[in-house]
Design an enzyme around this catalytic site. Structure first.
Site, PDB file in Angstrom:
ATOM      1  N   THR A 150     -56.548  18.063 -28.239  1.00  0.00           N
ATOM      2  CA  THR A 150     -57.538  18.768 -27.422  1.00  0.00           C
ATOM      3  C   THR A 150     -58.164  17.780 -26.446  1.00  0.00           C
ATOM      4  O   THR A 150     -58.375  16.619 -26.781  1.00  0.00           O
ATOM      5  CB  THR A 150     -58.639  19.407 -28.288  1.00  0.00           C
ATOM      6  OG1 THR A 150     -59.691  19.846 -27.425  1.00  0.00           O
ATOM      7  CG2 THR A 150     -59.209  18.443 -29.303  1.00  0.00           C
ATOM      8  N   GLY A 151     -58.430  18.254 -25.240  1.00  0.00           N
ATOM      9  CA  GLY A 151     -59.015  17.382 -24.222  1.00  0.00           C
ATOM     10  C   GLY A 151     -58.536  17.803 -22.853  1.00  0.00           C
ATOM     11  O   GLY A 151     -57.998  18.898 -22.688  1.00  0.00           O
ATOM     12  N   GLY A 189     -52.071  23.697 -19.195  1.00  0.00           N
ATOM     13  CA  GLY A 189     -52.455  22.398 -19.761  1.00  0.00           C
ATOM     14  C   GLY A 189     -51.431  21.878 -20.747  1.00  0.00           C
ATOM     15  O   GLY A 189     -50.269  22.301 -20.757  1.00  0.00           O
ATOM     16  N   ASP A 190     -51.878  20.989 -21.594  1.00  0.00           N
ATOM     17  CA  ASP A 190     -50.983  20.343 -22.554  1.00  0.00           C
ATOM     18  C   ASP A 190     -50.704  21.193 -23.794  1.00  0.00           C
ATOM     19  O   ASP A 190     -49.687  21.011 -24.467  1.00  0.00           O
ATOM     20  CB  ASP A 190     -51.598  19.013 -23.025  1.00  0.00           C
ATOM     21  CG  ASP A 190     -52.968  19.233 -23.675  1.00  0.00           C
ATOM     22  OD1 ASP A 190     -53.777  20.002 -23.115  1.00  0.00           O
ATOM     23  OD2 ASP A 190     -53.232  18.659 -24.750  1.00  0.00           O
ATOM     24  N   GLY A 200     -56.229  18.455 -20.343  1.00  0.00           N
ATOM     25  CA  GLY A 200     -54.789  18.614 -20.487  1.00  0.00           C
ATOM     26  C   GLY A 200     -53.950  17.794 -19.528  1.00  0.00           C
ATOM     27  O   GLY A 200     -52.877  17.307 -19.899  1.00  0.00           O
ATOM     28  N   THR A 253     -60.424  24.472 -27.240  1.00  0.00           N
ATOM     29  CA  THR A 253     -59.073  24.725 -27.712  1.00  0.00           C
ATOM     30  C   THR A 253     -59.051  24.587 -29.234  1.00  0.00           C
ATOM     31  O   THR A 253     -59.812  23.802 -29.781  1.00  0.00           O
ATOM     32  CB  THR A 253     -58.171  23.665 -27.070  1.00  0.00           C
ATOM     33  OG1 THR A 253     -58.098  23.957 -25.689  1.00  0.00           O
ATOM     34  CG2 THR A 253     -56.804  23.600 -27.681  1.00  0.00           C
ATOM     35  N   ARG A 305     -52.268  27.332 -13.468  1.00  0.00           N
ATOM     36  CA  ARG A 305     -52.458  26.039 -14.143  1.00  0.00           C
ATOM     37  C   ARG A 305     -52.140  26.149 -15.647  1.00  0.00           C
ATOM     38  O   ARG A 305     -52.578  27.053 -16.330  1.00  0.00           O
ATOM     39  CB  ARG A 305     -53.896  25.576 -13.952  1.00  0.00           C
ATOM     40  CG  ARG A 305     -54.234  24.216 -14.584  1.00  0.00           C
ATOM     41  CD  ARG A 305     -54.796  24.352 -15.985  1.00  0.00           C
ATOM     42  NE  ARG A 305     -55.140  23.044 -16.553  1.00  0.00           N
ATOM     43  CZ  ARG A 305     -55.466  22.849 -17.825  1.00  0.00           C
ATOM     44  NH1 ARG A 305     -55.484  23.857 -18.673  1.00  0.00           N
ATOM     45  NH2 ARG A 305     -55.780  21.651 -18.265  1.00  0.00           N
TER      46      ARG A 305
HETATM   47  N1  ASP Z   1     -56.271  20.778 -23.649  1.00  0.00           N
HETATM   48  C1  ASP Z   1     -56.734  22.044 -23.150  1.00  0.00           C
HETATM   49  C2  ASP Z   1     -56.182  22.261 -21.751  1.00  0.00           C
HETATM   50  O1  ASP Z   1     -56.179  21.340 -20.967  1.00  0.00           O
HETATM   51  C3  ASP Z   1     -58.218  22.170 -23.111  1.00  0.00           C
HETATM   52  C4  ASP Z   1     -58.994  21.821 -24.371  1.00  0.00           C
HETATM   53  O2  ASP Z   1     -58.541  21.022 -25.175  1.00  0.00           O
HETATM   54  O3  ASP Z   1     -60.089  22.377 -24.576  1.00  0.00           O
HETATM   55  O4  ASP Z   1     -55.830  23.385 -21.429  1.00  0.00           O
END
Ligand code: ASP
Length: 310
Positions: A227-228, A206-207, A230, A176, A204
């Site tokens: 990022t992480g 994410g955050d 989500g 991300t 789905r």
């Molecule tokens: N945070 C993003 C998600 O969960 C993924 C990522 O940070 O790479 O969609």
């Protein structure tokens, strides 16, 4: 004139050091450098924080190296569904899009939602209608094809698994993308864009497009892009939590961001990181993973580009 600065990220995760070649490392760093410079130049020329984060994220979306825009991962049905959000810390205006397909630059679509609609968050078919009405570039599937991403998807396709594109088992380190900036007037903004998780299904989300979870900006406190994984960042309301610690506990930017990434999100097993800036142009970029693609530049002369914890 206020100190102005920008920070960007290209995803946090377990980036296996042994599998990183000097050439690949150079390619990532060059892409980060290009995005950083684009945003910084804009700030130097008196541009707004909102325009700077949009410009920096567009460059990262156009690179196949990161999981956003062109480099977005494959969903369970072999398509690419993208999410993005942007927030202006001066006005608290925000825009977000989710489940969009074919959009070349989802971050600019999110910006248009913020600036040209009465709404904050548009998703799916409606967001696509809005994109067409505002003449956004829509690319064919082939534009988003990447051999490595395709291989990652093939490995878990037809299973119930889904994963971060930079998870430990897979030979990939994409992520991300996001940017935060403080402009010459002391206004701050945050932008985040993603293709989400490989093999994701059931719509789905994410955050990243969720204001308060993966993205937040408020001139009172800070601008944050996360990022992480989500699911954990949503439950931890991470970006807003950092702002809350600053506002209500009077913590510094660095202490608040560290508390959330190294303590609060870990307590619920969340892995990832964030980039943050305040209206003094100070930057912090904590992560609890092996690495996070990141870069920052400030009018004080400080500049850095890094991947690992060194
Ligand atoms: N945070 C993003 C998600 O969960 C993924 C990522 O940070 O790479 O969609």
């Amino acid at each position: 004139m206020n100190t102005f600065s920008i920070a960007i990220h290209g995803g946090a995760g377990t980036l296996i050091k042994g599998r990183m070649t000097p050439e690949k490392e150079q390619a990532y760093k060059s892409a980060l450098q290009a995005a950083l410079e684009e945003g910084y130049q804009l700030l130097e020329n008196g541009g707004s924080a909102v325009d700077a984060v949009d410009a920096a994220v567009r460059i990262l979306e156009d690179s196949p190296l990161f999981n956003a825009g062109k480099g977005s991962v494959f969903t369970a049905t072999g398509s690419h569904e993208m999410d993005a959000s942007i927030m202006d810390g001066k006005t608290l205006n925000a825009g977000a899009v989710s489940l969009v397909t074919g959009i070349k630059n989802p971050i600019t679509l999110a910006k248009d939602v913020m600036e040209k609609s009465e709404h904050v968050f548009l998703a799916g078919a409606g967001a696509m209608d809005f994109a067409r009405a505002h003449k956004h570039t829509i690319e064919e599937d082939a534009y988003f094809h990447d051999d490595l991403r395709h291989r990652q998807w093939q490995e878990i396709k037809n299973t119930d698994g889904f994963q971060l594109d930079h998870s430990v088992k897979k030979d990939s380190k994409f992520g991300t993308v996001g940017a935060v900036a403080c402009d010459q007037s002391g206004n701050i903004a945050a932008a985040t864009s993603t293709g989400g998780m490989t093999n994701k299904k059931f719509g789905r989300i994410g955050d990243s497009p969720m204001i308060g979870a993966g993205n937040y900006a408020n001139n009172k406190t800070c601008a944050i892009s996360c990022t992480g994984s989500g699911e954990f960042f949503i439950r931890g309301v991470v970006a807003y939590d950092v702002a809350c610690l600053m506002e209500h506990k009077e913590m510094s930017l660095e202490a608040a961001a560290s508390e959330v990434i190294h303590k609060r999100i870990l307590e619920i097993n969340g892995d990832g990181g964030l980039i943050a800036v305040n209206t003094k142009g100070e930057i912090t970029m904590p992560f609890n993973t092996e690495g996070m693609y990141r870069a920052s530049k400030s009018s004080t002369g400080e500049q850095m580009i890094a991947i690992y914890n060194d």
